[in-house]
Write a protein that holds these residues in place. Structure first.
Motif, PDB file in Angstrom:
ATOM      1  N   LEU A  29       0.852  -1.158  -0.070  1.00 24.61           N
ATOM      2  CA  LEU A  29      -0.145   0.203  -0.085  1.00 24.61           C
ATOM      3  C   LEU A  29       0.653   1.083   0.065  1.00 24.61           C
ATOM      4  CD1 LEU A  29      -2.422  -1.232   2.770  1.00 24.61           C
ATOM      5  CD2 LEU A  29      -3.065  -0.402   0.412  1.00 24.61           C
ATOM      6  N   PHE A  30       0.480   2.478  -0.905  1.00 26.98           N
ATOM      7  CA  PHE A  30       1.158   3.568  -0.697  1.00 26.98           C
ATOM      8  C   PHE A  30       0.223   4.544  -0.711  1.00 26.98           C
ATOM      9  CE2 PHE A  30       0.549   4.791  -5.321  1.00 26.98           C
ATOM     10  CZ  PHE A  30      -0.041   3.371  -5.675  1.00 26.98           C
ATOM     11  N   THR A  31       0.502   5.841  -0.369  1.00 31.20           N
ATOM     12  CA  THR A  31      -0.141   7.053  -0.213  1.00 31.20           C
ATOM     13  C   THR A  31      -0.095   7.885  -1.624  1.00 31.20           C
ATOM     14  OG1 THR A  31      -0.136   6.901   2.202  1.00 31.20           O
ATOM     15  CG2 THR A  31      -0.939   9.040   1.306  1.00 31.20           C
ATOM     16  N   PRO A  32      -0.825   7.713  -2.446  1.00 25.77           N
ATOM     17  CA  PRO A  32      -0.576   8.472  -3.672  1.00 25.77           C
ATOM     18  C   PRO A  32      -0.850   9.943  -3.385  1.00 25.77           C
ATOM     19  CG  PRO A  32      -2.509   7.089  -4.161  1.00 25.77           C
ATOM     20  CD  PRO A  32      -2.136   7.085  -2.684  1.00 25.77           C
ATOM     21  N   VAL A  33      -0.087  10.965  -4.291  1.00 24.39           N
ATOM     22  CA  VAL A  33      -0.578  12.243  -4.241  1.00 24.39           C
ATOM     23  C   VAL A  33      -1.267  12.683  -5.607  1.00 24.39           C
ATOM     24  CG1 VAL A  33       1.457  12.982  -3.094  1.00 24.39           C
ATOM     25  CG2 VAL A  33       1.650  13.010  -5.448  1.00 24.39           C
ATOM     26  N   MET A  34      -2.103  13.799  -5.333  1.00 28.52           N
ATOM     27  CA  MET A  34      -2.983  14.268  -6.375  1.00 28.52           C
ATOM     28  C   MET A  34      -2.102  15.047  -7.454  1.00 28.52           C
ATOM     29  SD  MET A  34      -6.307  15.223  -4.394  1.00 28.52           S
ATOM     30  CE  MET A  34      -6.497  14.577  -2.909  1.00 28.52           C
ATOM     31  N   PRO A  35      -2.577  15.511  -8.734  1.00 26.52           N
ATOM     32  CA  PRO A  35      -1.439  16.210  -9.598  1.00 26.52           C
ATOM     33  C   PRO A  35      -0.967  17.547  -8.824  1.00 26.52           C
ATOM     34  CG  PRO A  35      -3.439  14.932 -10.928  1.00 26.52           C
ATOM     35  CD  PRO A  35      -3.666  14.750  -9.489  1.00 26.52           C
ATOM     36  N   SER A  36      -1.992  18.053  -7.925  1.00 29.18           N
ATOM     37  CA  SER A  36      -1.723  19.063  -6.930  1.00 29.18           C
ATOM     38  C   SER A  36      -0.310  19.071  -6.218  1.00 29.18           C
ATOM     39  CB  SER A  36      -2.835  19.700  -6.446  1.00 29.18           C
ATOM     40  OG  SER A  36      -3.155  18.826  -5.331  1.00 29.18           O
ATOM     41  N   GLY A  37      -0.164  17.673  -5.841  1.00 24.73           N
ATOM     42  CA  GLY A  37       0.902  17.322  -4.866  1.00 24.73           C
ATOM     43  C   GLY A  37       0.167  16.986  -3.325  1.00 24.73           C
ATOM     44  N   SER A  54      -1.688   7.638  -9.058  1.00 23.85           N
ATOM     45  CA  SER A  54      -1.844   9.041  -9.297  1.00 23.85           C
ATOM     46  C   SER A  54      -0.529   9.854  -8.662  1.00 23.85           C
ATOM     47  CB  SER A  54      -2.979   9.660  -8.482  1.00 23.85           C
ATOM     48  OG  SER A  54      -3.223  11.120  -8.120  1.00 23.85           O
ATOM     49  N   ASP A  55      -0.092  10.806  -9.548  1.00 24.88           N
ATOM     50  CA  ASP A  55       1.067  11.571  -8.960  1.00 24.88           C
ATOM     51  C   ASP A  55       0.973  12.975  -9.551  1.00 24.88           C
ATOM     52  OD1 ASP A  55       2.124  10.950 -11.599  1.00 24.88           O
ATOM     53  OD2 ASP A  55       3.402   9.728 -10.832  1.00 24.88           O
ATOM     54  N   THR A  56       2.254  13.745  -9.383  1.00 23.33           N
ATOM     55  CA  THR A  56       2.130  15.010  -9.926  1.00 23.33           C
ATOM     56  C   THR A  56       2.058  15.241 -11.451  1.00 23.33           C
ATOM     57  OG1 THR A  56       4.430  15.168  -9.612  1.00 23.33           O
ATOM     58  CG2 THR A  56       3.086  16.035  -7.929  1.00 23.33           C
ATOM     59  N   LYS A  57       2.294  13.705 -12.197  1.00 22.84           N
ATOM     60  CA  LYS A  57       2.101  13.872 -13.656  1.00 22.84           C
ATOM     61  C   LYS A  57       0.448  13.629 -14.012  1.00 22.84           C
ATOM     62  CE  LYS A  57       5.719  11.292 -13.837  1.00 22.84           C
ATOM     63  NZ  LYS A  57       6.962  10.465 -13.894  1.00 22.84           N
ATOM     64  N   GLY A  58      -0.441  13.146 -13.168  1.00 25.01           N
ATOM     65  CA  GLY A  58      -1.691  13.041 -13.425  1.00 25.01           C
ATOM     66  C   GLY A  58      -2.187  11.707 -12.823  1.00 25.01           C
ATOM     67  N   TYR A  59      -3.656  11.331 -13.308  1.00 21.74           N
ATOM     68  CA  TYR A  59      -4.222  10.319 -13.008  1.00 21.74           C
ATOM     69  C   TYR A  59      -3.962   9.094 -14.197  1.00 21.74           C
ATOM     70  CZ  TYR A  59      -6.840  13.220  -9.686  1.00 21.74           C
ATOM     71  OH  TYR A  59      -7.194  14.304  -8.954  1.00 21.74           O
ATOM     72  N   ARG A  60      -3.813   8.080 -13.952  1.00 25.87           N
ATOM     73  CA  ARG A  60      -3.643   7.189 -14.919  1.00 25.87           C
ATOM     74  C   ARG A  60      -3.584   5.551 -14.627  1.00 25.87           C
ATOM     75  NH1 ARG A  60       0.559   9.213 -13.641  1.00 25.87           N
ATOM     76  NH2 ARG A  60       2.643   8.155 -13.273  1.00 25.87           N
ATOM     77  N   GLY A  62      -1.189   2.129 -15.102  1.00 23.78           N
ATOM     78  CA  GLY A  62       0.112   1.821 -15.429  1.00 23.78           C
ATOM     79  C   GLY A  62       0.387   0.291 -15.223  1.00 23.78           C
ATOM     80  N   GLU A  63       1.618  -0.031 -15.935  1.00 23.16           N
ATOM     81  CA  GLU A  63       1.622  -1.771 -15.633  1.00 23.16           C
ATOM     82  C   GLU A  63       2.741  -1.952 -14.601  1.00 23.16           C
ATOM     83  OE1 GLU A  63       3.086  -2.628 -19.514  1.00 23.16           O
ATOM     84  OE2 GLU A  63       1.308  -2.331 -20.527  1.00 23.16           O
ATOM     85  N   THR A  64       3.082  -0.866 -13.789  1.00 20.52           N
ATOM     86  CA  THR A  64       3.799  -1.196 -12.695  1.00 20.52           C
ATOM     87  C   THR A  64       3.871  -0.393 -11.261  1.00 20.52           C
ATOM     88  OG1 THR A  64       5.450   0.325 -13.415  1.00 20.52           O
ATOM     89  CG2 THR A  64       6.208  -1.935 -13.966  1.00 20.52           C
ATOM     90  N   HIS A  65       3.729  -0.830 -10.342  1.00 18.88           N
ATOM     91  CA  HIS A  65       3.725  -0.181  -8.984  1.00 18.88           C
ATOM     92  C   HIS A  65       4.780   0.814  -8.930  1.00 18.88           C
ATOM     93  CE1 HIS A  65       4.284   0.055  -4.341  1.00 18.88           C
ATOM     94  NE2 HIS A  65       3.174  -0.535  -4.478  1.00 18.88           N
ATOM     95  N   PRO A  66       4.628   1.835  -8.093  1.00 15.22           N
ATOM     96  CA  PRO A  66       5.727   2.962  -8.001  1.00 15.22           C
ATOM     97  C   PRO A  66       7.099   2.332  -7.557  1.00 15.22           C
ATOM     98  CG  PRO A  66       3.513   3.803  -6.936  1.00 15.22           C
ATOM     99  CD  PRO A  66       3.547   2.349  -7.423  1.00 15.22           C
ATOM    100  N   ASN A  67       6.991   1.124  -6.880  1.00 14.17           N
ATOM    101  CA  ASN A  67       8.322   0.499  -6.886  1.00 14.17           C
ATOM    102  C   ASN A  67       9.047  -0.075  -7.879  1.00 14.17           C
ATOM    103  OD1 ASN A  67       7.147  -2.109  -7.250  1.00 14.17           O
ATOM    104  ND2 ASN A  67       6.994  -2.610  -4.898  1.00 14.17           N
ATOM    105  N   GLY A  68       8.322  -0.127  -8.986  1.00 11.19           N
ATOM    106  CA  GLY A  68       8.953  -0.435 -10.229  1.00 11.19           C
ATOM    107  C   GLY A  68       8.795  -1.860 -10.649  1.00 11.19           C
ATOM    108  N   LYS A  69       7.776  -2.688  -9.707  1.00 16.25           N
ATOM    109  CA  LYS A  69       7.647  -4.199  -9.963  1.00 16.25           C
ATOM    110  C   LYS A  69       6.372  -4.235 -10.598  1.00 16.25           C
ATOM    111  CE  LYS A  69      10.003  -5.681  -6.105  1.00 16.25           C
ATOM    112  NZ  LYS A  69      10.149  -6.461  -4.642  1.00 16.25           N
ATOM    113  N   PRO A  70       6.034  -5.164 -11.589  1.00 14.62           N
ATOM    114  CA  PRO A  70       4.767  -5.345 -12.105  1.00 14.62           C
ATOM    115  C   PRO A  70       3.814  -5.738 -11.007  1.00 14.62           C
ATOM    116  CG  PRO A  70       6.403  -7.082 -13.008  1.00 14.62           C
ATOM    117  CD  PRO A  70       7.324  -6.115 -12.097  1.00 14.62           C
TER     118      PRO A  70
END
Ligand code: MD3
Ligand code: FE
Length: 196
Positions: A29-37, A54-60, A62-70
């Motif tokens: 589990l991670f705490t995402p940030v909205m595009p505003s930060g 969700s991160d400062t680049k937007g909502y979308r 993706g094929e991987t977790h923020p840790n880089g793993k699928p």
């Protein structure tokens, strides 16, 4: 919108909890940030071929977790349950591609929003609630439309399809101490989606 109250047995709820713990071991589990930060007031992870980010680049998706793993595959029990529910509303070719897992601690909430990151907005979204009760808000297709409060409880299923698919919705409040399913309290919500 279809609200199936107390649809899941305690045994099914515990089985879903067990598989969620396995997912979170691989994709924490991670705490995402909205595009505003601004950080979300809940933690998230996903499983399936895609996951919601969700991160400062937007909502979308993706094929991987923020840790880089699928992401890990959707557990079979959840996949079967979602397909069975989709079948019951006439979506016989429903293909679950992601399951977003939201964890709310007692102060958790989720502001009013529309789910529109999916490329195909037609397939239903299936939501599973576990743990403490919550006050769920659902309005219309415009942000300023009047909202209705619905109490969602552990074992409830909500199916969003047709007219309600683009409704604004959110989680106003978690009602602490209302369930003993999660040993540390709080609420888990799973949303199963076909993205495209
Ligand atoms: C109404 N989750 O993850 S699930 C979300 O309880 C989200 O964690 C909430 O909103 C939660 O995006 C609510 C029920 C739900 C899911 C999707 C919807 C309600 C919806 C899409 C359209 C309208
Ligand atoms: Fe949503």
């Amino acid at each position: 919108m279809l609200h199936l109250q107390q649809y899941l047995t305690l045994e099914q709820q515990n089985e879903i909890l067990t598989v969620c713990r396995e997912v979170a071991r691989q994709s924490p589990l991670f705490t995402p940030v909205m595009p505003s930060g601004k950080p979300f007031n809940c933690q998230m992870t996903s499983c399936g071929e895609l996951g919601w980010i969700s991160d400062t680049k937007g909502y979308r998706y993706g094929e991987t977790h923020p840790n880089g793993k699928p992401w890990t595959p959707i557990p079979e029990m959840i996949n079967n349950l979602a397909k069975d529910l989709a079948n019951q509303i006439g979506e016989s070719s429903y293909h679950p591609q992601t399951c977003l897992i939201n964890y709310y601690q007692k102060s958790g909430k989720l502001g009013l929003h529309q789910d529109n990151s999916e490329k195909n907005l037609n397939p239903a979204i299936i939501s599973i609630s576990l743990g403490d009760d919550a006050i769920f808000l659902i309005g219309g297709n415009k942000r300023n439309a009047k909202t209705k409060e619905i109490i969602v409880k552990s074992g409830d299923i909500i199916i969003l399809h047709g007219d309600s698919r683009l409704a604004f919705h959110g989680i106003k409040k978690i009602i602490p101490g209302t369930s003993s399913l999660l040993k540390n309290g709080g609420r888990l919500n799973l949303t199963i989606r076909q993205v495209y």
